[in-house]
Design an enzyme around this catalytic site. Structure first.
Site, PDB file in Angstrom:
ATOM      1  N   ASP A 180       0.867  -1.178   0.000  1.00 18.17           N
ATOM      2  CA  ASP A 180       0.000   0.000   0.000  1.00 18.17           C
ATOM      3  C   ASP A 180       0.908   1.233   0.000  1.00 18.17           C
ATOM      4  O   ASP A 180       1.384   1.652  -1.044  1.00 18.17           O
ATOM      5  CB  ASP A 180      -0.918  -0.095   1.225  1.00 18.17           C
TER       6      ASP A 180
ATOM      7  N   PHE B 125     -10.024  -0.580  -0.088  1.00 22.39           N
ATOM      8  CA  PHE B 125      -9.781  -1.472   1.052  1.00 22.39           C
ATOM      9  C   PHE B 125     -10.148  -2.904   0.675  1.00 22.39           C
ATOM     10  O   PHE B 125     -11.281  -3.201   0.300  1.00 22.39           O
ATOM     11  CB  PHE B 125     -10.560  -1.034   2.292  1.00 22.39           C
TER      12      PHE B 125
HETATM   13  P1  5GP Z   1       1.772  -0.399   3.750  1.00 23.10           P
HETATM   14  O1  5GP Z   1       2.757  -0.405   4.889  1.00 23.10           O
HETATM   15  O2  5GP Z   1       2.397  -0.722   2.408  1.00 23.10           O
HETATM   16  O3  5GP Z   1       0.958   0.868   3.719  1.00 23.10           O
HETATM   17  O4  5GP Z   1       0.678  -1.484   4.042  1.00 23.10           O
HETATM   18  C1  5GP Z   1       0.973  -2.808   4.051  1.00 23.10           C
HETATM   19  C2  5GP Z   1       0.233  -3.509   5.184  1.00 23.10           C
HETATM   20  O5  5GP Z   1      -1.008  -2.853   5.509  1.00 23.10           O
HETATM   21  C3  5GP Z   1      -0.115  -4.901   4.743  1.00 23.10           C
HETATM   22  O6  5GP Z   1       0.816  -5.796   5.272  1.00 23.10           O
HETATM   23  C4  5GP Z   1      -1.500  -5.100   5.287  1.00 23.10           C
HETATM   24  O7  5GP Z   1      -1.409  -5.703   6.558  1.00 23.10           O
HETATM   25  C5  5GP Z   1      -2.072  -3.735   5.467  1.00 23.10           C
HETATM   26  N1  5GP Z   1      -2.961  -3.342   4.353  1.00 23.10           N
HETATM   27  C6  5GP Z   1      -2.689  -2.472   3.353  1.00 23.10           C
HETATM   28  N2  5GP Z   1      -3.743  -2.343   2.526  1.00 23.10           N
HETATM   29  C7  5GP Z   1      -4.697  -3.173   3.000  1.00 23.10           C
HETATM   30  C8  5GP Z   1      -6.035  -3.488   2.555  1.00 23.10           C
HETATM   31  O8  5GP Z   1      -6.570  -3.003   1.552  1.00 23.10           O
HETATM   32  N3  5GP Z   1      -6.723  -4.399   3.298  1.00 23.10           N
HETATM   33  C9  5GP Z   1      -6.199  -4.984   4.410  1.00 23.10           C
HETATM   34  N4  5GP Z   1      -6.955  -5.864   5.050  1.00 23.10           N
HETATM   35  N5  5GP Z   1      -4.935  -4.706   4.860  1.00 23.10           N
HETATM   36  C10 5GP Z   1      -4.200  -3.807   4.153  1.00 23.10           C
END
Ligand code: 5GP
Ligand code: MG
Length: 188
Positions: A108, A157
């Site tokens: 993300d 999401f």
């Molecule tokens: P980042 O650190 O890249 O922003 O997010 C990565 C982490 O956030 C992932 O390991 C996951 O746990 C959570 N995450 C990011 N986007 C989503 C989403 O759309 N749905 C869910 N359930 N978790 C997400």
């Protein structure tokens, strides 16, 4: 008295089907095996908990001798900036001189992967590659370029195939956008 809200399966909008996930996982495993070779040992390090189902499927297509490890991370909403805390600091895991594949389910902002990547680098692995099943189409806020990427997905999401909302929906065999996180019901 008003009846409670009826079940709303339309809260889940499919983003990646079971078939699409199967094909994608197989392709990722083929790419990893082609780069890494079939005989060199590999440490597969998954980021809990969202990765569990993807990782379970991925490793069953990997031919090399491998060790499975997990690390937990949590994102925080600070007053000005989100930070990522690596919860168990990789424990006593010895990665020195080893080939490591860091795996997450969804990329993300990039902060989680970037922060765990830094932790792993500190442990002097001989080789470190990163793999994500889903990559949100949005600007990153941390410098990460995964070596292996499954599917590009919209910036919404997501739940299912390991991803949760309040610890629900992880068991869905496909990935869906959760449109109504507050009052969504179990699918029929
Ligand atoms: P980042 O650190 O890249 O922003 O997010 C990565 C982490 O956030 C992932 O390991 C996951 O746990 C959570 N995450 C990011 N986007 C989503 C989403 O759309 N749905 C869910 N359930 N978790 C997400
Ligand atoms: Mg979560």
């Amino acid at each position: 008295m008003q009846r409670p809200c009826p079940a709303r399966p339309r809260a889940l909008q499919p983003v990646a089907s079971e078939e699409e996930l199967r094909t994608t996982v197989r392709r990722l495993a083929d790419e990893i095996a082609a780069d890494h070779g079939r005989h060199q040992p590999l440490v597969v390090l998954g980021i809990m908990k969202g990765v569990v189902i993807f990782l379970a499927d991925l490793v069953r297509h990997l031919p090399m001798p491998l060790q499975i490890e997990f690390v937990s991370a949590r994102s925080y909403n600070g007053t000005r900036q989100e930070t990522v805390e690596v919860l168990d600091d990789l424990g006593g895991l010895d990665l020195e001189g080893k080939a490591v594949l860091l795996v997450d389910c969804v990329l993300d902002t990039g902060r989680t992967l970037a922060s765990i990547h830094r932790e792993v680098v500190r442990r002097s692995p001989a080789d470190l590659k990163t793999c994500v099943l889903l990559s949100k189409q949005r600007p990153r806020r941390a410098p990460v370029r995964p070596d292996y990427v499954g599917l590009g997905v919209p910036d919404v999401f997501l739940v299912g195939y390991g991803l949760d909302h309040d610890n629900r929906w992880r068991h869905l065999p496909y990935v869906a956008e959760l449109r109504m996180p507050e009052d969504a019901q179990e699918p029929e």
